[in-house]
Design a protein around this motif. Sequence first.
Motif, short mmCIF file in Angstrom:
data_model
loop_
_atom_site.label_atom_id
_atom_site.label_comp_id
_atom_site.label_asym_id
_atom_site.label_seq_id
_atom_site.Cartn_x
_atom_site.Cartn_y
_atom_site.Cartn_z
N LEU A 255 0.84 -1.20 0.00
CA LEU A 255 0.00 0.00 0.00
C LEU A 255 0.87 1.25 0.00
N PRO A 256 0.39 2.34 -0.62
CA PRO A 256 1.19 3.57 -0.70
C PRO A 256 1.67 4.10 0.64
N ASN A 257 0.88 3.93 1.71
CA ASN A 257 1.28 4.48 3.00
C ASN A 257 2.48 3.75 3.61
N LEU A 258 2.84 2.59 3.03
CA LEU A 258 4.00 1.85 3.51
C LEU A 258 5.28 2.20 2.77
N ALA A 259 5.19 3.05 1.76
CA ALA A 259 6.36 3.39 0.95
C ALA A 259 7.54 3.92 1.77
N PRO A 260 7.31 4.73 2.85
CA PRO A 260 8.46 5.19 3.64
C PRO A 260 9.30 4.06 4.22
N GLN A 261 8.72 2.90 4.38
CA GLN A 261 9.49 1.77 4.89
C GLN A 261 10.63 1.39 3.95
N LEU A 262 10.44 1.64 2.64
CA LEU A 262 11.48 1.29 1.68
C LEU A 262 12.69 2.22 1.80
N THR A 263 12.47 3.47 2.21
CA THR A 263 13.60 4.36 2.49
C THR A 263 14.41 3.81 3.64
N LEU A 264 13.73 3.38 4.69
CA LEU A 264 14.40 2.84 5.87
C LEU A 264 15.10 1.52 5.53
N LEU A 265 14.46 0.70 4.70
CA LEU A 265 15.08 -0.54 4.23
C LEU A 265 16.38 -0.25 3.49
N CYS A 266 16.33 0.71 2.58
CA CYS A 266 17.51 1.06 1.80
C CYS A 266 18.63 1.56 2.71
N ALA A 267 18.27 2.32 3.73
CA ALA A 267 19.27 2.83 4.66
C ALA A 267 19.97 1.68 5.39
N THR A 268 19.21 0.66 5.78
CA THR A 268 19.84 -0.49 6.45
C THR A 268 20.77 -1.24 5.50
N VAL A 269 20.41 -1.29 4.22
CA VAL A 269 21.26 -1.94 3.23
C VAL A 269 22.61 -1.23 3.13
N LEU A 270 22.57 0.10 2.98
CA LEU A 270 23.82 0.86 2.85
C LEU A 270 24.66 0.74 4.11
N ALA A 271 24.02 0.87 5.27
CA ALA A 271 24.77 0.79 6.52
C ALA A 271 25.41 -0.58 6.70
#
Length: 329
Positions: free
Chosen positions: A147-163
Amino acid sequence: MESTRSRIINFLSENQDTYVSGQDISNELEISRSAIWKHMKELEKDGYVIEARPNKGYRIIESPSKVSENTLQWGLSTEWLGKSIIHKESTSSTQIIAHKLAMENAEHGTVVIANEQTAGKGRLNREWHSAKYKGIWLSLVLRPNILPNLAPQLTLLCATVLATVLKEELNLDPKIKWPNDIMLEDKKVAGILTEMQAEQDKINYIVIGIGMNVNHDMKDLPNDIQYRATSLKLQSGKEWDITKLIQSILERFESTYMEYMQNGFSTIKEIWESYGYRIGEKMHIKMFKEVKKAILVGIAEDGALLAQYEDGLVNKVFSGEIEWFSKTE
């Protein structure tokens, strides 16, 4: 659609410990032996060192250090992320290209990457200086069934990947400053920009942009950001292979994304909080016209940051309200 040259690289990479005959390549790719020879010559122009032995076949013994579609495909161990790579020597912004491709039905997992951006941007349309050959400037096209309201979770996911890549593969000590900055010793080394096109209950596509300062010297950073920005080279004292670093990020992103789609946000949340910048510390937080002290305690399911105030209440806060670099008791 994957190019013939990329298919050759992938085929050779799957058999990199031995020679692959021209006939085997011809059968696999359904192209002529003369076409294979021409592709090999083009790969050599791109910087590949290819060994060709009579009665044995071809073998790539060295890949170039420069970033290109071919060098990224060589050795990339992903199932769907980066199977379609659009590489630009220089462009205004990989985000712009990725949006255009997404609207033209680019496949899930398409990667747009550039050696230089002339008009890179971060959140709130802030400028992102993208020096040529010095960093990672890329955008991912995703079509998640969430759902669109969950999209911010992908930013946080990406941050964990880089870290995680910086910690486990480069032996650095990164922190994630909510919601989208990767920090090394209180200085920003990478940022994430997530944008989407969606309807009320459906995401048509998401574009995630990643900018990372890799081999910058201090002179490569604009004077006005030197006090708050850094690079992997400045922090580690060594240069890094940008192609291999991109491959590591793509491979880690794909596996993390697949786990998220299967199991939800809880594991991502836990990992994010382990890297969270100033989590567990007291901060000054602006609430209306007041400035209150609170302890940052984690993130919510919707990706918001959580703070516990002196009265014990835990509320969601936003980045503009937090005095990140102030010190409090």
